[in-house]
Motif scaffolding. Structure first.
Motif, PDB file in Angstrom:
ATOM      1  N   HIS A 321       0.836  -1.209   0.000  1.00  0.00           N
ATOM      2  CA  HIS A 321       0.000   0.000   0.000  1.00  0.00           C
ATOM      3  C   HIS A 321       0.871   1.259   0.000  1.00  0.00           C
ATOM      4  O   HIS A 321       0.623   2.198  -0.771  1.00  0.00           O
ATOM      5  CB  HIS A 321      -0.919  -0.001   1.221  1.00  0.00           C
ATOM      6  N   PHE A 322       1.894   1.275   0.863  1.00  0.00           N
ATOM      7  CA  PHE A 322       2.760   2.458   0.939  1.00  0.00           C
ATOM      8  C   PHE A 322       3.582   2.629  -0.337  1.00  0.00           C
ATOM      9  O   PHE A 322       3.889   3.753  -0.744  1.00  0.00           O
ATOM     10  CB  PHE A 322       3.668   2.366   2.163  1.00  0.00           C
ATOM     11  N   LEU A 323       3.934   1.508  -0.973  1.00  0.00           N
ATOM     12  CA  LEU A 323       4.686   1.599  -2.231  1.00  0.00           C
ATOM     13  C   LEU A 323       3.809   2.226  -3.316  1.00  0.00           C
ATOM     14  O   LEU A 323       4.276   3.077  -4.091  1.00  0.00           O
ATOM     15  CB  LEU A 323       5.159   0.208  -2.655  1.00  0.00           C
ATOM     16  N   ARG A 324       2.548   1.838  -3.380  1.00  0.00           N
ATOM     17  CA  ARG A 324       1.624   2.461  -4.340  1.00  0.00           C
ATOM     18  C   ARG A 324       1.444   3.948  -4.022  1.00  0.00           C
ATOM     19  O   ARG A 324       1.359   4.782  -4.926  1.00  0.00           O
ATOM     20  CB  ARG A 324       0.272   1.737  -4.318  1.00  0.00           C
ATOM     21  N   GLN A 325       1.387   4.247  -2.733  1.00  0.00           N
ATOM     22  CA  GLN A 325       1.251   5.642  -2.312  1.00  0.00           C
ATOM     23  C   GLN A 325       2.476   6.453  -2.727  1.00  0.00           C
ATOM     24  O   GLN A 325       2.357   7.601  -3.176  1.00  0.00           O
ATOM     25  CB  GLN A 325       1.051   5.694  -0.795  1.00  0.00           C
ATOM     26  N   ALA A 326       3.658   5.865  -2.567  1.00  0.00           N
ATOM     27  CA  ALA A 326       4.895   6.552  -2.944  1.00  0.00           C
ATOM     28  C   ALA A 326       4.903   6.868  -4.435  1.00  0.00           C
ATOM     29  O   ALA A 326       5.287   7.961  -4.858  1.00  0.00           O
ATOM     30  CB  ALA A 326       6.103   5.696  -2.567  1.00  0.00           C
ATOM     31  N   VAL A 327       4.474   5.910  -5.253  1.00  0.00           N
ATOM     32  CA  VAL A 327       4.419   6.122  -6.700  1.00  0.00           C
ATOM     33  C   VAL A 327       3.415   7.216  -7.039  1.00  0.00           C
ATOM     34  O   VAL A 327       3.661   8.083  -7.888  1.00  0.00           O
ATOM     35  CB  VAL A 327       4.055   4.807  -7.417  1.00  0.00           C
ATOM     36  N   ALA A 328       2.267   7.204  -6.336  1.00  0.00           N
ATOM     37  CA  ALA A 328       1.238   8.221  -6.575  1.00  0.00           C
ATOM     38  C   ALA A 328       1.740   9.620  -6.224  1.00  0.00           C
ATOM     39  O   ALA A 328       1.253  10.613  -6.783  1.00  0.00           O
ATOM     40  CB  ALA A 328      -0.009   7.896  -5.765  1.00  0.00           C
ATOM     41  N   GLU A 329       2.698   9.702  -5.327  1.00  0.00           N
ATOM     42  CA  GLU A 329       3.244  10.996  -4.921  1.00  0.00           C
ATOM     43  C   GLU A 329       4.468  11.393  -5.731  1.00  0.00           C
ATOM     44  O   GLU A 329       5.180  12.333  -5.378  1.00  0.00           O
ATOM     45  CB  GLU A 329       3.570  10.980  -3.425  1.00  0.00           C
ATOM     46  N   GLY A 330       4.741  10.642  -6.803  1.00  0.00           N
ATOM     47  CA  GLY A 330       5.769  11.061  -7.731  1.00  0.00           C
ATOM     48  C   GLY A 330       7.084  10.328  -7.657  1.00  0.00           C
ATOM     49  O   GLY A 330       8.006  10.629  -8.428  1.00  0.00           O
ATOM     50  N   LEU A 331       7.210   9.331  -6.776  1.00  0.00           N
ATOM     51  CA  LEU A 331       8.448   8.555  -6.705  1.00  0.00           C
ATOM     52  C   LEU A 331       8.450   7.488  -7.794  1.00  0.00           C
ATOM     53  O   LEU A 331       7.386   7.133  -8.325  1.00  0.00           O
ATOM     54  CB  LEU A 331       8.586   7.920  -5.321  1.00  0.00           C
ATOM     55  N   PRO A 332       9.621   6.951  -8.147  1.00  0.00           N
ATOM     56  CA  PRO A 332       9.688   5.976  -9.242  1.00  0.00           C
ATOM     57  C   PRO A 332       8.861   4.726  -8.966  1.00  0.00           C
ATOM     58  O   PRO A 332       8.695   4.314  -7.817  1.00  0.00           O
ATOM     59  CB  PRO A 332      11.195   5.639  -9.317  1.00  0.00           C
ATOM     60  N   SER A 333       8.367   4.118 -10.040  1.00  0.00           N
ATOM     61  CA  SER A 333       7.585   2.888  -9.918  1.00  0.00           C
ATOM     62  C   SER A 333       8.496   1.741  -9.487  1.00  0.00           C
ATOM     63  O   SER A 333       9.536   1.496 -10.106  1.00  0.00           O
ATOM     64  CB  SER A 333       6.920   2.557 -11.255  1.00  0.00           C
ATOM     65  N   ARG A 334       8.094   1.068  -8.416  1.00  0.00           N
ATOM     66  CA  ARG A 334       8.904  -0.033  -7.879  1.00  0.00           C
ATOM     67  C   ARG A 334       8.006  -1.221  -7.568  1.00  0.00           C
ATOM     68  O   ARG A 334       6.781  -1.115  -7.527  1.00  0.00           O
ATOM     69  CB  ARG A 334       9.606   0.384  -6.573  1.00  0.00           C
ATOM     70  N   ALA A 335       8.648  -2.373  -7.303  1.00  0.00           N
ATOM     71  CA  ALA A 335       7.933  -3.580  -6.876  1.00  0.00           C
ATOM     72  C   ALA A 335       8.811  -4.341  -5.893  1.00  0.00           C
ATOM     73  O   ALA A 335      10.031  -4.398  -6.052  1.00  0.00           O
ATOM     74  CB  ALA A 335       7.590  -4.454  -8.071  1.00  0.00           C
ATOM     75  N   PHE A 336       8.195  -4.920  -4.855  1.00  0.00           N
ATOM     76  CA  PHE A 336       8.926  -5.723  -3.874  1.00  0.00           C
ATOM     77  C   PHE A 336       9.009  -7.164  -4.346  1.00  0.00           C
ATOM     78  O   PHE A 336       8.050  -7.720  -4.903  1.00  0.00           O
ATOM     79  CB  PHE A 336       8.204  -5.716  -2.521  1.00  0.00           C
ATOM     80  N   THR A 337      10.155  -7.800  -4.121  1.00  0.00           N
ATOM     81  CA  THR A 337      10.246  -9.247  -4.319  1.00  0.00           C
ATOM     82  C   THR A 337       9.654  -9.938  -3.088  1.00  0.00           C
ATOM     83  O   THR A 337       9.482  -9.324  -2.023  1.00  0.00           O
ATOM     84  CB  THR A 337      11.707  -9.698  -4.497  1.00  0.00           C
ATOM     85  N   ASP A 338       9.338 -11.222  -3.220  1.00  0.00           N
ATOM     86  CA  ASP A 338       8.810 -11.984  -2.088  1.00  0.00           C
ATOM     87  C   ASP A 338       9.813 -12.018  -0.939  1.00  0.00           C
ATOM     88  O   ASP A 338       9.433 -11.960   0.241  1.00  0.00           O
ATOM     89  CB  ASP A 338       8.488 -13.420  -2.522  1.00  0.00           C
ATOM     90  N   GLU A 339      11.111 -12.101  -1.281  1.00  0.00           N
ATOM     91  CA  GLU A 339      12.146 -12.117  -0.249  1.00  0.00           C
ATOM     92  C   GLU A 339      12.134 -10.816   0.546  1.00  0.00           C
ATOM     93  O   GLU A 339      12.264 -10.816   1.778  1.00  0.00           O
ATOM     94  CB  GLU A 339      13.518 -12.330  -0.885  1.00  0.00           C
ATOM     95  N   ALA A 340      11.950  -9.698  -0.136  1.00  0.00           N
ATOM     96  CA  ALA A 340      11.917  -8.401   0.544  1.00  0.00           C
ATOM     97  C   ALA A 340      10.742  -8.329   1.514  1.00  0.00           C
ATOM     98  O   ALA A 340      10.882  -7.865   2.650  1.00  0.00           O
ATOM     99  CB  ALA A 340      11.824  -7.278  -0.487  1.00  0.00           C
ATOM    100  N   ILE A 341       9.572  -8.797   1.077  1.00  0.00           N
ATOM    101  CA  ILE A 341       8.388  -8.797   1.948  1.00  0.00           C
ATOM    102  C   ILE A 341       8.625  -9.685   3.166  1.00  0.00           C
ATOM    103  O   ILE A 341       8.259  -9.334   4.298  1.00  0.00           O
ATOM    104  CB  ILE A 341       7.146  -9.266   1.180  1.00  0.00           C
TER     105      ILE A 341
END
Length: 469
Positions: A321-341
């Motif tokens: 959710h926070f990653l989507r929020q970050a993208v909506a606020e102008g930060l680069p589009s990113r995705a977490f790997t399963d290991e990161a989660i």
């Protein structure tokens, strides 16, 4: 004579358990697995209570309840759901259901509730139809399900709510949800951080003041109570309110009237009070720093928010959710790997949801690849606290990074920054003195009692810092 119960459930295993439990309690149970089957059974006979799942084989159990309630207006309905979100909880109680149970549920509690509903002869529940979509209360864990259920219970009444929880758990979000989904939603929602207001100004901030009431009062000012008229007043960090302000607040709650500082007129106010604190008020009451009678006025409905470490299963959903929020606020589009989660879910998160949000925003900003992997997250976690050394330049960088991530409200910068940087400062002092509080106080140049109080407020345990560290 046996009470008759209708169970509408398409999961065979769950249905068998519920039917057995109800029959052992003396119910006569009929069961089906679809909307069509439900309607057919209700047309054939009378039932004292109905228990229904939400997602059935041929439709949505909630969306189709209207015709059930028209045909059987006095039959209590208990809703069961594996769609464990605040939106589902509000939709369920919005139908006028007697009770809502997220899965997995306590079977004994379900049977007791069915028995109570069958003997009540009423639908009960909450007349509330708004959805909770868009409110950033995220989590399907059992502790969050209890939070959702408590929220739905207080929507259409004006009982005072005291939200208890550690810093960063989302107390203001819960207060906003109660307001936005409740019967006062058309009115204003006014939030006041009582810890961020200077002691000499807090009464003026809450109750307003007349022109000339004190030096600098060049015009009349309307306080937060009057601004919140017809809506909700959220008093955050109520445990830090000065004693004299507590007295005036208690009087306002008792009488429903306020008087501006320097004024003589009693002004009627119509507000719903929601308060919050990260402090344990019981010892403060015992030592006389918090009024016991004010506590009972505020604590009509206590609502405890769980720390993030008690619901690790929600960390992944929050991070996404926070990653989507970050993208909506102008930060680069990113995705977490399963290991990161997985790595994120294993952390203790002493700063709770706020700390997780800050780290996710930082990861979105600093990650060199589109995918944020476990190595990137581990590297960020190692530098999650402000640097212990490095001089003014490093401290300035840390402060700037914190400001960019946290974005404290206007007028709250000083206290918010102080709270954020006290923790690593005290941790550093304790680490350097092997957990010795007296030596740490000397190192910091503060009184030992002051240190002990702040350590308690910040939930820092001195025994965690040994001489070996």
């Amino acid at each position: 004579m046996k009470k008759a119960a209708l169970l509408v459930e398409d999961d065979e295993a769950i249905a068998k358990v519920i039917v057995t439990a109800l029959e052992n309690d003396g119910f006569e149970v009929a069961r089906c697995d679809s909307v069509a089957g439900r309607d057919s059974l209700l047309a054939q006979r009378h039932f004292d209570v109905m228990l229904t799942d939400v997602l059935l084989t041929d439709g949505d159990g909630i969306e189709t309840l209207g015709r059930v309630q028209n045909a059987c207006p006095d039959m209590p309905i208990i809703i069961l759901s594996a769609q464990n979100t605040l939106d589902t909880a509000v939709r369920a109680t919005g139908t006028g259901a007697f009770e809502y149970f997220p899965k997995p549920f306590d079977l004994d509690e379900l049977v007791r509730t069915a028995r109570q509903a069958a003997g009540s002869g009423r639908r009960g529940g909450i007349d509330q139809g708004d959805a909770a979509e868009g409110l950033p209360l995220i989590g399907r864990s059992p502790p969050m399900q209890e939070v959702y259920r408590m929220i739905t219970r207080v929507l259409n009444n004006d009982l005072s709510v005291l939200i208890l929880g550690e810093s960063g758990t989302g107390k203001e979000l819960v207060a906003e949800a109660i307001h936005q989904l409740g019967h006062r939603k058309a009115g204003p929602f006014i939030a006041v951080n009582t810890a961020a207001i200077p002691r000499e100004l807090i009464e003026s901030e809450l109750f307003g003041h007349e022109k000339g009431a004190f030096t600098g009062a060049v015009t009349r000012s309307i306080g937060k109570f009057e601004q919140a008229s017809g809506g909700t007043l959220f008093l955050d960090e109520i445990g830090d309110m000065p004693a004299e302000a507590q007295t005036r607040l208690l009087r306002a709650l008792q009488s429903g009237q306020i008087r501006r500082v320097g004024g003589r007129e009693e002004i009627a106010v119509d507000v719903r009070i929601i308060a919050a604190t990260n402090r344990d008020l019981a010892p403060m009451i015992a030592e006389g720093s918090f009024r016991e009678d004010l506590f009972y006025r505020l604590n009509v409905v206590p609502l405890r928010l769980p720390p993030l470490r008690e619901r690790p299963g929600d960390v992944g959903a929050l991070a996404q959710h926070f990653l989507r929020q970050a993208v909506a606020e102008g930060l680069p589009s990113r995705a977490f790997t399963d290991e990161a989660i997985d790595i994120l879910a294993q952390q203790t998160w002493r700063g709770n949801v706020r700390e997780l949000k800050n780290l996710v925003f930082r990861a979105a900003l600093l990650a060199r690849e589109e995918e944020i992997d476990g190595y990137a997250i581990s590297s960020l976690l190692e530098t999650n606290a402000p640097a212990q050394g490095g001089g003014i330049a490093d401290f300035d960088s840390a402060l700037r990074a914190w400001l960019a991530a946290e974005r404290p409200a206007e007028g709250d910068l000083y206290h918010a920054a102080l709270a954020a940087f006290e923790r690593p400062l005290f941790a550093l002092a304790l680490r350097r003195t092997g957990g010795n509080q007296l030596r740490a106080a000397r190192l910091l140049g503060i009184n030992r009692n002051t240190l002990r109080k702040r350590l308690s407020d910040l939930d820092i345990e001195p025994e965690r810092f040994s001489a070996a560290d």
